[in-house]
Design a protein around this motif. Sequence first.
Motif, PDB file in Angstrom:
ATOM      1  N   ALA A  16      65.030  45.835  16.225  1.00 24.90           N
ATOM      2  CA  ALA A  16      65.391  44.666  15.420  1.00 24.90           C
ATOM      3  C   ALA A  16      66.744  44.130  15.861  1.00 24.90           C
ATOM      4  O   ALA A  16      67.540  44.836  16.486  1.00 24.90           O
ATOM      5  N   ASP A  17      66.967  42.851  15.528  1.00 21.29           N
ATOM      6  CA  ASP A  17      68.304  42.278  15.653  1.00 21.29           C
ATOM      7  C   ASP A  17      69.025  42.494  14.321  1.00 21.29           C
ATOM      8  O   ASP A  17      68.391  42.565  13.263  1.00 21.29           O
ATOM      9  N   ILE A  18      70.355  42.598  14.397  1.00 16.00           N
ATOM     10  CA  ILE A  18      71.152  42.773  13.177  1.00 16.00           C
ATOM     11  C   ILE A  18      72.244  41.714  13.195  1.00 16.00           C
ATOM     12  O   ILE A  18      73.041  41.647  14.132  1.00 16.00           O
ATOM     13  N   ARG A  19      72.227  40.866  12.159  1.00 13.73           N
ATOM     14  CA  ARG A  19      73.264  39.833  12.081  1.00 13.73           C
ATOM     15  C   ARG A  19      74.297  40.252  11.037  1.00 13.73           C
ATOM     16  O   ARG A  19      73.954  40.693   9.934  1.00 13.73           O
ATOM     17  N   LEU A  27      71.068  39.986   8.047  1.00 14.37           N
ATOM     18  CA  LEU A  27      69.702  39.892   8.539  1.00 14.37           C
ATOM     19  C   LEU A  27      69.385  41.116   9.367  1.00 14.37           C
ATOM     20  O   LEU A  27      70.219  41.593  10.144  1.00 14.37           O
ATOM     21  N   ILE A  28      68.189  41.650   9.155  1.00 12.94           N
ATOM     22  CA  ILE A  28      67.664  42.668  10.059  1.00 12.94           C
ATOM     23  C   ILE A  28      66.242  42.231  10.385  1.00 12.94           C
ATOM     24  O   ILE A  28      65.412  42.060   9.493  1.00 12.94           O
ATOM     25  N   GLY A  29      65.988  41.989  11.649  1.00  9.99           N
ATOM     26  CA  GLY A  29      64.677  41.495  12.030  1.00  9.99           C
ATOM     27  C   GLY A  29      64.804  40.687  13.308  1.00  9.99           C
ATOM     28  O   GLY A  29      65.536  41.072  14.214  1.00  9.99           O
ATOM     29  N   ARG A  30      64.117  39.577  13.351  1.00  8.21           N
ATOM     30  CA  ARG A  30      64.172  38.757  14.552  1.00  8.21           C
ATOM     31  C   ARG A  30      65.121  37.592  14.299  1.00  8.21           C
ATOM     32  O   ARG A  30      64.831  36.722  13.480  1.00  8.21           O
ATOM     33  N   ALA A  31      66.253  37.602  14.988  1.00  6.51           N
ATOM     34  CA  ALA A  31      67.225  36.528  14.831  1.00  6.51           C
ATOM     35  C   ALA A  31      66.938  35.444  15.851  1.00  6.51           C
ATOM     36  O   ALA A  31      66.432  35.715  16.939  1.00  6.51           O
ATOM     37  N   GLY A  36      76.980  30.715  16.909  1.00 15.43           N
ATOM     38  CA  GLY A  36      78.423  30.948  16.902  1.00 15.43           C
ATOM     39  C   GLY A  36      78.813  32.402  16.793  1.00 15.43           C
ATOM     40  O   GLY A  36      79.992  32.736  16.941  1.00 15.43           O
ATOM     41  N   ALA A  37      77.853  33.277  16.533  1.00 16.20           N
ATOM     42  CA  ALA A  37      78.182  34.702  16.438  1.00 16.20           C
ATOM     43  C   ALA A  37      78.350  35.282  17.836  1.00 16.20           C
ATOM     44  O   ALA A  37      77.732  34.814  18.794  1.00 16.20           O
ATOM     45  N   LYS A  38      79.169  36.306  17.921  1.00 17.97           N
ATOM     46  CA  LYS A  38      79.291  37.018  19.196  1.00 17.97           C
ATOM     47  C   LYS A  38      78.066  37.931  19.341  1.00 17.97           C
ATOM     48  O   LYS A  38      77.717  38.677  18.426  1.00 17.97           O
ATOM     49  N   VAL A  39      77.432  37.838  20.510  1.00 16.73           N
ATOM     50  CA  VAL A  39      76.201  38.594  20.725  1.00 16.73           C
ATOM     51  C   VAL A  39      76.531  39.947  21.359  1.00 16.73           C
ATOM     52  O   VAL A  39      77.315  40.025  22.316  1.00 16.73           O
TER      53      VAL A  39
END
Lengths: 432, 323
Positions: A16-19, A27-31, A36-39
């Motif tokens: 999963a992705d975590i925002r 968010l936990i799932g598919r982002a 603007g967030a740092k990846v």
Amino acid sequence: MNYLIKGATLPGGRRADIRIEDGAIVLIGRAGAAEGAKVVDADGLIALPGLVDVHTHLREPGREDAETVLSGSRAAAAGGYTCVHAMANTYPVADTAGVVEQVWRLGRDAGYVDVRPVGAVSVGLEGRHLAELAAMARSAAQVRVFSDDGMCVWDAVLMRRALEYVKGIDGVVAQHAQEPRLTEGAQMHEGVVSSQVGLAGWPAVAEESIIARDVLLAEHVGSRLHVCHVSTAGSVEIIRWAKARSIAVTAEVTPHHLLLTDELARTYDPVYKVNPPLRSADDVEAVRQALADGTIDVVGTDHAPHPREAKDCEWAAAAFGMTGLETALPIVHQLMVETGRMTWAHVAEAMSARPARIGRVASQGRPLAVGESANLTLFDPAANWKVVPELLQTASGNTPVAGRQMRGRTVATFYAGRPTVLDGRVLEGVAG
Amino acid sequence: MKHLLSAADLDHDEAVAVLDAAERMAATQAREIKKLPTLRGQTVVNLFFEDSTRTRISFETAAKRLSADVINFSPKGSSVSKGESLKDTVLTLGAMRADAIVVRHPASGAPSRIAGSTWTDASVITAGDGTHQHPTQALLDAMTIRRHLKAGAGDLAGRDLAGLSVMIVGDVLHSRVARSGVDLFTTLGAEVTLVAPATLLPVGVETWPAARFYDLDRALAEAPPDALMMLRVQRERMSSAGGGFFPSPQEYTREYGLDARRAAALAPHAIVLHPGPMNRGLEITSEAADGPRSVVVEQVANGVAVRMAVLYLAMTGEKEPAV
């Protein structure tokens, strides 16, 4: 700054992705887009809730030559921790509200982890009078764990009183189980190796007899007991029995007692001198099994830094203790996960959730879930690295695994939504 | 052999070679001029953190008979808290270019720490460390036993202790003499029996290559020794943790002392050893200590020969002495 962790493997195995926004997991799932967030690329990395250590020696105040709250906090972050419990055997002893607040503030100023001071059970760790436990509990440090670690609360009456008294402040007594008369002058595990190398023995019964007494006391007064650094097969049996009786006991094992045996004393290298001592191979197998089956609840590092001169001498003159914050997770990975004895979800329980519950740290040890404070670490299980003491963050070089290959490494750690470690490097100036 | 840290470091052939070398050294000591030029220009430091006049003068005599320069150094402190550290002491000796350091130290393993460190390049010879090892004591005991019990058929050279029964009686728990002896005598093929109250045997002794008895009279009857070694009992053992390791000196003497009655029951060829210094009247009576079976004084003389051999082999790197 907001962060988007891409493609991490969660403890349950799902990818999963975590925002992370404003310190929380949103968010936990598919982002979608980064927005603007740092990846942070987490492909192949395990995401775990930030690790919580119930047993750390940060040495400040008093022994800043060994470690400071800052250097120890950096070591903790490098090892994937977001919370450590700082033991009370400092100079002065953390037996008053003033000292525990000082340690707590130093931790907050450092900004790498929650530093939760442990309060002494007895004044000066002397085992005679209760320290002002309530004052420490009601201080800004909000102490919930009380321990004379390094010394055993050997007096049965004092132990009973401590167990009773902490009920009023939702506390727990963390016992360093060592019957003092059976261990006068003790240097290493008493057994085959000690008989040959001529170092005075520290018998297993000195640990087991105190644990047996303490679980019965905890049952009698209906209080919570935590057993520090369980090291023997017999201790495991007693704790297993106590849990079967629903006694409120939790237990901890160190990475070094999971990994190493008393055979190392044959080298006479005091880096292997630790209290309780490294035990036999049978004991090592017993504590591994106990951690796997939950009899032992948590892994606690007993990170115990010492300056070089405390170890650069003959065995009998050397200090007890070894460092562990930066190598704990790789050791657990290698011994317990790679062998199939524990899942990552189980590791998250033993190294984050349960230690946070023992210490009553509400914001730590939480599952990776939307709405939770973003305390988490990313671990690369495929990374192999050799331990070089000079390259570690701790201010002391007394790691028992110098020169050994570690399996897996912390790549990033987020503490309350801010990175303390990124790309395997500890960041500077993280204090907010 | 660069260092001698433990009797367990010696395999069978090495141990026999040291004994053979010691015999050749002993032969030179019968000459009118006892001094050999072998180690001329080399320096041996006797680094004694524990008092032991007997062992120190034995090593000092051995080194001087080999023409080495000898420095005796007895630091007062033995730990970080009590003065100069072991490391600084050894660094100092290294700077003075000691070629060999003979170490006696109250901490088990201290000589191993020195030998395994970068503090010095010198040969390290253990002269007793804590409750760990005293290998030259075991070698001199083996030399004495071999002389008495293996000389029947001519030349001693190359012989070991196969077929002999060695009994060690007393404080095995705290004894480096016992640990070294068990290692060396079994390496040389002897059967070893330990006799002590259980309080003076270490946990783990059941894994040692030695039989055990708690009853001396039964041991003497069931495992009659060719060589009987009485260990020194330290009187302070009666007052330490737990009220002492045995109830009283009188009881110890009754149960474990070698007196005239027990000595008389030994086999005719049997010998009695003691590493010294003796507590006459405690672990051994004067009748037994001075009796015809006693080889105690001879042990001292053999100690010089053994230490000459060890210093020679360690410092020259040769396999046998050219004397």
